[in-house]
Design a protein around this motif. Sequence first.
Motif, PDB file in Angstrom:
ATOM      1  N   UNK A 165      54.300  74.976  51.653  1.00 17.34           N
ATOM      2  CA  UNK A 165      53.070  74.712  52.395  1.00 17.34           C
ATOM      3  C   UNK A 165      53.324  74.487  53.875  1.00 17.34           C
ATOM      4  N   UNK A 166      54.351  73.716  54.168  1.00 17.67           N
ATOM      5  CA  UNK A 166      54.715  73.420  55.549  1.00 17.67           C
ATOM      6  C   UNK A 166      55.166  74.692  56.288  1.00 17.67           C
ATOM      7  N   UNK A 167      55.989  75.511  55.615  1.00 21.84           N
ATOM      8  CA  UNK A 167      56.455  76.777  56.202  1.00 21.84           C
ATOM      9  C   UNK A 167      55.276  77.731  56.426  1.00 21.84           C
ATOM     10  N   UNK A 168      54.316  77.679  55.524  1.00 20.36           N
ATOM     11  CA  UNK A 168      53.133  78.543  55.607  1.00 20.36           C
ATOM     12  C   UNK A 168      52.299  78.212  56.848  1.00 20.36           C
ATOM     13  N   UNK A 169      52.033  76.938  57.067  1.00 25.76           N
ATOM     14  CA  UNK A 169      51.223  76.531  58.224  1.00 25.76           C
ATOM     15  C   UNK A 169      51.934  76.922  59.525  1.00 25.76           C
TER      16      UNK A 169
ATOM     17  N   UNK B 263      52.338  80.722  64.172  1.00 26.27           N
ATOM     18  CA  UNK B 263      53.066  81.762  64.919  1.00 26.27           C
ATOM     19  C   UNK B 263      52.284  83.075  64.938  1.00 26.27           C
ATOM     20  N   UNK B 264      51.626  83.377  63.827  1.00 24.07           N
ATOM     21  CA  UNK B 264      50.826  84.603  63.726  1.00 24.07           C
ATOM     22  C   UNK B 264      49.650  84.596  64.698  1.00 24.07           C
ATOM     23  N   UNK B 265      48.927  83.473  64.770  1.00 23.03           N
ATOM     24  CA  UNK B 265      47.754  83.430  65.658  1.00 23.03           C
ATOM     25  C   UNK B 265      48.197  83.551  67.120  1.00 23.03           C
ATOM     26  N   UNK B 266      49.321  82.920  67.464  1.00 19.62           N
ATOM     27  CA  UNK B 266      49.847  83.005  68.834  1.00 19.62           C
ATOM     28  C   UNK B 266      50.243  84.457  69.146  1.00 19.62           C
ATOM     29  N   UNK B 267      50.875  85.112  68.184  1.00 21.04           N
ATOM     30  CA  UNK B 267      51.293  86.507  68.379  1.00 21.04           C
ATOM     31  C   UNK B 267      50.082  87.427  68.583  1.00 21.04           C
ATOM     32  N   UNK B 268      49.078  87.301  67.712  1.00 19.82           N
ATOM     33  CA  UNK B 268      47.932  88.206  67.818  1.00 19.82           C
ATOM     34  C   UNK B 268      47.057  87.876  69.028  1.00 19.82           C
ATOM     35  N   UNK B 269      47.066  86.628  69.492  1.00 21.27           N
ATOM     36  CA  UNK B 269      46.426  86.284  70.772  1.00 21.27           C
ATOM     37  C   UNK B 269      47.109  87.042  71.911  1.00 21.27           C
ATOM     38  N   UNK B 270      48.439  87.015  71.886  1.00 19.79           N
ATOM     39  CA  UNK B 270      49.217  87.727  72.911  1.00 19.79           C
ATOM     40  C   UNK B 270      48.899  89.223  72.879  1.00 19.79           C
ATOM     41  N   UNK B 271      48.854  89.779  71.676  1.00 18.74           N
ATOM     42  CA  UNK B 271      48.588  91.207  71.513  1.00 18.74           C
ATOM     43  C   UNK B 271      47.211  91.560  72.086  1.00 18.74           C
ATOM     44  N   UNK B 272      46.204  90.734  71.780  1.00 20.29           N
ATOM     45  CA  UNK B 272      44.851  90.970  72.293  1.00 20.29           C
ATOM     46  C   UNK B 272      44.837  90.919  73.818  1.00 20.29           C
ATOM     47  N   UNK B 273      45.563  89.951  74.360  1.00 19.48           N
ATOM     48  CA  UNK B 273      45.611  89.796  75.817  1.00 19.48           C
ATOM     49  C   UNK B 273      46.278  91.014  76.478  1.00 19.48           C
ATOM     50  N   UNK B 274      47.341  91.518  75.837  1.00 18.35           N
ATOM     51  CA  UNK B 274      48.029  92.714  76.351  1.00 18.35           C
ATOM     52  C   UNK B 274      47.102  93.931  76.342  1.00 18.35           C
ATOM     53  N   UNK B 275      46.288  94.054  75.302  1.00 23.03           N
ATOM     54  CA  UNK B 275      45.451  95.249  75.137  1.00 23.03           C
ATOM     55  C   UNK B 275      44.131  95.157  75.885  1.00 23.03           C
ATOM     56  N   UNK B 276      43.543  93.936  75.916  1.00 23.22           N
ATOM     57  CA  UNK B 276      42.188  93.786  76.457  1.00 23.22           C
ATOM     58  C   UNK B 276      42.113  92.902  77.692  1.00 23.22           C
ATOM     59  N   UNK B 277      43.224  92.213  78.013  1.00 24.38           N
ATOM     60  CA  UNK B 277      43.237  91.343  79.176  1.00 24.38           C
ATOM     61  C   UNK B 277      42.399  90.092  79.019  1.00 24.38           C
ATOM     62  N   UNK B 278      42.114  89.742  77.764  1.00 20.00           N
ATOM     63  CA  UNK B 278      41.287  88.556  77.491  1.00 20.00           C
ATOM     64  C   UNK B 278      41.462  88.160  76.030  1.00 20.00           C
TER      65      UNK B 278
END
Length: 295
Positions: A187-191, A196-211
């Motif tokens: 459970x702890x490893x999952x959270x 880490x996943x949300x931070x990564x996909x935030x970065x990806x969105x920012x790279x692609x859309x600038x926001x």
Amino acid sequence: MGSSLLFAQQKKLCITVDDLPVVSYGIHDSTFVFNLTRDLIQTFDEYQIPAIGYVNESKLYTNEKPDSTKIKLLELWPANGYDLGNHTYAHLSYHQTAFNDYTDGIIKGEQITRPLLKKYGKELRYFRHPYLQSGLRQGHTDSLKNFLKTNSYIEAPVTIDNADYLFAKAYSDAYKEEDSEKMKKIGSAYVKYMEEKVVYFEWLADELFGRPIAQTLLTHANLLNAHYLDDLAAMYVKHGYTFVSQEEVLRDSAYQSEISRYGNWGISWLDRWALSQGKSGDFFKGDPEVPAFIR
């Protein structure tokens, strides 16, 4: 500082839950599956999450007949104000199934859900692709899009894809072994992984859309999420997210982005948009991996 804080608070997340009524990993006890569903709904209530669940109607049958106990379990969703969508009857792969068989499975997958929603003043509007597979080629993709449109369905893409099912299987095994220490470790490893996943996909969105874009999270109706969705919700709030509905998340113009690259994959739409923008290889290297002890 004030304006940047305000901007951080505008981040939106839609939480979607696939494979309803439950992914039980072989535990069919009615109290177990009821408690699992109730726990998910309690977290939605507590954090005011307008979640949507995507249904595989094959799970509502026993010996090819509708099973009232399983249908009552599903009914907990609309009875408590939550939306349902179509995830096909039997969760077949679009990439490995004849078109007519696949689309028959979409129609077969609405026979119970549609009237159930109507009972609560709701309608069946959204479709989620099993395995996130939406077409091997443009023509293959367009054929499915046209079918869905003709049948008044709106496609529900995923931007935050993840391997929650791997953690969930390990967690379920530990639960069956009555190994509470192992359950806590998983459970702890999952959270941590999901953060880490949300931070990564935030970065990806920012790279692609600038926001920041309005994100759509994929999860499943399993024991792990029943126990840890509140921890996840608190983590998303900490990252500045407000929870929005399936309808609201799709208002973000990012979801209209053109896709021009196709393949035999089931990946995040952010990854598809990146590939369509010509990104490749090292661009994706920051995508968090599942810990070895889970795999």
